[in-house]
Design a protein around this motif. Structure first.
Motif, PDB file in Angstrom:
ATOM      1  N   GLU A  36      25.835 -30.051 -10.734  1.00 15.92           N
ATOM      2  CA  GLU A  36      25.346 -31.303 -10.160  1.00 15.92           C
ATOM      3  C   GLU A  36      25.194 -31.183  -8.644  1.00 15.92           C
ATOM      4  O   GLU A  36      24.211 -31.649  -8.068  1.00 15.92           O
ATOM      5  N   ILE A  37      26.157 -30.545  -8.002  1.00 16.62           N
ATOM      6  CA  ILE A  37      26.048 -30.332  -6.555  1.00 16.62           C
ATOM      7  C   ILE A  37      24.855 -29.423  -6.256  1.00 16.62           C
ATOM      8  O   ILE A  37      24.070 -29.694  -5.342  1.00 16.62           O
ATOM      9  N   ALA A  38      24.716 -28.355  -7.028  1.00 19.34           N
ATOM     10  CA  ALA A  38      23.598 -27.424  -6.808  1.00 19.34           C
ATOM     11  C   ALA A  38      22.250 -28.133  -6.951  1.00 19.34           C
ATOM     12  O   ALA A  38      21.339 -27.946  -6.132  1.00 19.34           O
ATOM     13  N   THR A  39      22.139 -28.963  -7.973  1.00 14.31           N
ATOM     14  CA  THR A  39      20.884 -29.689  -8.205  1.00 14.31           C
ATOM     15  C   THR A  39      20.541 -30.603  -7.039  1.00 14.31           C
ATOM     16  O   THR A  39      19.378 -30.811  -6.715  1.00 14.31           O
ATOM     17  N   ASN A  40      21.579 -31.125  -6.390  1.00 14.38           N
ATOM     18  CA  ASN A  40      21.386 -32.081  -5.289  1.00 14.38           C
ATOM     19  C   ASN A  40      21.737 -31.492  -3.925  1.00 14.38           C
ATOM     20  O   ASN A  40      21.980 -32.243  -2.976  1.00 14.38           O
ATOM     21  N   ILE A  41      21.765 -30.178  -3.804  1.00 11.17           N
ATOM     22  CA  ILE A  41      22.274 -29.521  -2.592  1.00 11.17           C
ATOM     23  C   ILE A  41      21.550 -29.990  -1.329  1.00 11.17           C
ATOM     24  O   ILE A  41      22.153 -30.101  -0.268  1.00 11.17           O
ATOM     25  N   ARG A  42      20.269 -30.316  -1.451  1.00 10.52           N
ATOM     26  CA  ARG A  42      19.517 -30.740  -0.269  1.00 10.52           C
ATOM     27  C   ARG A  42      19.940 -32.103   0.257  1.00 10.52           C
ATOM     28  O   ARG A  42      19.591 -32.472   1.375  1.00 10.52           O
ATOM     29  N   SER A  43      20.710 -32.846  -0.521  1.00 10.82           N
ATOM     30  CA  SER A  43      21.130 -34.178  -0.071  1.00 10.82           C
ATOM     31  C   SER A  43      22.408 -34.146   0.765  1.00 10.82           C
ATOM     32  O   SER A  43      22.762 -35.143   1.374  1.00 10.82           O
ATOM     33  N   TYR A  44      23.090 -32.997   0.807  1.00  5.20           N
ATOM     34  CA  TYR A  44      24.385 -32.904   1.488  1.00  5.20           C
ATOM     35  C   TYR A  44      24.264 -32.443   2.942  1.00  5.20           C
ATOM     36  O   TYR A  44      23.511 -31.522   3.244  1.00  5.20           O
ATOM     37  N   THR A  45      25.063 -33.085   3.800  1.00  2.07           N
ATOM     38  CA  THR A  45      25.246 -32.646   5.177  1.00  2.07           C
ATOM     39  C   THR A  45      26.728 -32.322   5.333  1.00  2.07           C
ATOM     40  O   THR A  45      27.588 -33.106   4.922  1.00  2.07           O
ATOM     41  N   LEU A  46      27.011 -31.174   5.935  1.00  6.56           N
ATOM     42  CA  LEU A  46      28.374 -30.681   6.081  1.00  6.56           C
ATOM     43  C   LEU A  46      28.788 -30.673   7.540  1.00  6.56           C
ATOM     44  O   LEU A  46      27.954 -30.495   8.427  1.00  6.56           O
ATOM     45  N   ALA A  47      30.094 -30.831   7.764  1.00  7.99           N
ATOM     46  CA  ALA A  47      30.680 -30.750   9.104  1.00  7.99           C
ATOM     47  C   ALA A  47      31.641 -29.566   9.135  1.00  7.99           C
ATOM     48  O   ALA A  47      32.522 -29.463   8.278  1.00  7.99           O
ATOM     49  N   PHE A  48      31.442 -28.670  10.097  1.00  5.80           N
ATOM     50  CA  PHE A  48      32.283 -27.491  10.254  1.00  5.80           C
ATOM     51  C   PHE A  48      32.954 -27.502  11.620  1.00  5.80           C
ATOM     52  O   PHE A  48      32.325 -27.823  12.625  1.00  5.80           O
ATOM     53  N   SER A  49      34.223 -27.124  11.637  1.00  9.84           N
ATOM     54  CA  SER A  49      34.937 -26.810  12.864  1.00  9.84           C
ATOM     55  C   SER A  49      35.165 -25.312  12.802  1.00  9.84           C
ATOM     56  O   SER A  49      35.937 -24.836  11.967  1.00  9.84           O
ATOM     57  N   ASP A  50      34.478 -24.570  13.658  1.00  7.27           N
ATOM     58  CA  ASP A  50      34.399 -23.108  13.541  1.00  7.27           C
ATOM     59  C   ASP A  50      33.854 -22.796  12.147  1.00  7.27           C
ATOM     60  O   ASP A  50      32.842 -23.335  11.773  1.00  7.27           O
ATOM     61  N   ALA A  51      34.542 -22.002  11.355  1.00  2.00           N
ATOM     62  CA  ALA A  51      34.049 -21.673  10.010  1.00  2.00           C
ATOM     63  C   ALA A  51      34.692 -22.544   8.942  1.00  2.00           C
ATOM     64  O   ALA A  51      34.450 -22.363   7.754  1.00  2.00           O
ATOM     65  N   GLN A  52      35.498 -23.521   9.352  1.00  5.00           N
ATOM     66  CA  GLN A  52      36.229 -24.361   8.397  1.00  5.00           C
ATOM     67  C   GLN A  52      35.430 -25.615   8.060  1.00  5.00           C
ATOM     68  O   GLN A  52      35.045 -26.382   8.949  1.00  5.00           O
ATOM     69  N   LEU A  53      35.209 -25.850   6.761  1.00  2.95           N
ATOM     70  CA  LEU A  53      34.552 -27.069   6.306  1.00  2.95           C
ATOM     71  C   LEU A  53      35.540 -28.227   6.473  1.00  2.95           C
ATOM     72  O   LEU A  53      36.633 -28.197   5.914  1.00  2.95           O
ATOM     73  N   VAL A  54      35.149 -29.239   7.251  1.00  2.89           N
ATOM     74  CA  VAL A  54      36.059 -30.349   7.518  1.00  2.89           C
ATOM     75  C   VAL A  54      35.518 -31.687   7.017  1.00  2.89           C
ATOM     76  O   VAL A  54      36.219 -32.700   7.109  1.00  2.89           O
ATOM     77  N   GLY A  55      34.313 -31.698   6.472  1.00  2.00           N
ATOM     78  CA  GLY A  55      33.779 -32.938   5.929  1.00  2.00           C
ATOM     79  C   GLY A  55      32.374 -32.775   5.412  1.00  2.00           C
ATOM     80  O   GLY A  55      31.711 -31.781   5.699  1.00  2.00           O
ATOM     81  N   PHE A  56      31.967 -33.754   4.608  1.00  2.00           N
ATOM     82  CA  PHE A  56      30.573 -33.786   4.153  1.00  2.00           C
ATOM     83  C   PHE A  56      30.252 -35.143   3.553  1.00  2.00           C
ATOM     84  O   PHE A  56      31.130 -35.951   3.262  1.00  2.00           O
ATOM     85  N   THR A  57      28.981 -35.379   3.377  1.00  2.00           N
ATOM     86  CA  THR A  57      28.471 -36.526   2.638  1.00  2.00           C
ATOM     87  C   THR A  57      27.112 -36.166   2.075  1.00  2.00           C
ATOM     88  O   THR A  57      26.532 -35.138   2.419  1.00  2.00           O
ATOM     89  N   ALA A  58      26.629 -37.049   1.192  1.00  2.00           N
ATOM     90  CA  ALA A  58      25.313 -36.857   0.599  1.00  2.00           C
ATOM     91  C   ALA A  58      24.523 -38.153   0.711  1.00  2.00           C
ATOM     92  O   ALA A  58      25.090 -39.245   0.651  1.00  2.00           O
ATOM     93  N   LEU A  59      23.230 -38.019   0.868  1.00  2.00           N
ATOM     94  CA  LEU A  59      22.305 -39.147   0.767  1.00  2.00           C
ATOM     95  C   LEU A  59      21.571 -38.974  -0.553  1.00  2.00           C
ATOM     96  O   LEU A  59      20.764 -38.061  -0.710  1.00  2.00           O
ATOM     97  N   HIS A  60      21.905 -39.829  -1.510  1.00  2.00           N
ATOM     98  CA  HIS A  60      21.272 -39.774  -2.831  1.00  2.00           C
ATOM     99  C   HIS A  60      20.155 -40.808  -2.874  1.00  2.00           C
ATOM    100  O   HIS A  60      20.344 -41.951  -2.436  1.00  2.00           O
ATOM    101  N   ILE A  61      19.012 -40.440  -3.407  1.00  2.43           N
ATOM    102  CA  ILE A  61      17.873 -41.352  -3.506  1.00  2.43           C
ATOM    103  C   ILE A  61      17.858 -41.983  -4.892  1.00  2.43           C
ATOM    104  O   ILE A  61      17.830 -41.278  -5.904  1.00  2.43           O
ATOM    105  N   HIS A  62      17.879 -43.316  -4.937  1.00  2.40           N
ATOM    106  CA  HIS A  62      17.804 -44.033  -6.213  1.00  2.40           C
ATOM    107  C   HIS A  62      16.373 -44.434  -6.539  1.00  2.40           C
ATOM    108  O   HIS A  62      15.932 -44.287  -7.677  1.00  2.40           O
TER     109      HIS A  62
END
Length: 153
Positions: A36-62
């Protein structure tokens, strides 16, 4: 501390699922499968501190007018630094660019979204396909304490 915001790549999926796991286990965020994440991968924005993933969200279109902020997560220890606010801002900007008119959120963090200009709406006004595609998978369904909010773009 510098935070970099980038669009997700398929190789980020494992790190994304690890970051969100505690919130999934507590029932705060719906679990999303790797596919499901792969199918919608383009909707996600990630936040990195150096190489560490520290957050994310997705914009899903209904619909062609309505999007949704989904799966917003910021890692413990990085909260309170406006990372979540920035992630939502990126999603809203993307929604505007795409031509969306409104963006909704189902959340337990009502005050966070209200600070960003979202207003509460009745859950009955949510698109029916939202309920049957997502809400039905929640361990709290049909007794839901989440608040539905919307923002005009």
């Amino acid at each position: 501390m510098k935070i970099n915001y980038v669009k997700a790549k398929l190789y980020d999926i494992e790190k994304m699922r690890e970051l969100v796991l505690p919130e999934v286990q507590s029932g705060v965020i719906l679990e999303r499968s790797e596919d499901e994440i792969a199918t919608n991968i383009r909707s996600y924005t990630l936040a990195f501190s150096d190489a560490q993933l520290v957050g994310f969200t997705a914009l899903h279109i209904h619909t062609k007018y309505l999007g949704e902020i989904r799966s917003l997560i910021v890692k413990e220890g990085f909260r309170g630094q406006k990372i979540g606010e920035t992630l939502v801002g990126y999603a809203l900007d993307e929604g505007k660019t795409l031509g969306l008119q409104k963006v909704l959120s189902l959340t337990y963090k009502q005050s966070f979204f209200e600070r960003l200009g979202f207003v509460e709406i009745p859950k009955e006004s949510l698109p029916e396909h939202k309920i049957w595609a997502d809400c039905i998978k929640c361990k709290h369904f049909p007794i839901c304490n989440e608040v539905s909010l919307i923002k005009n773009l």
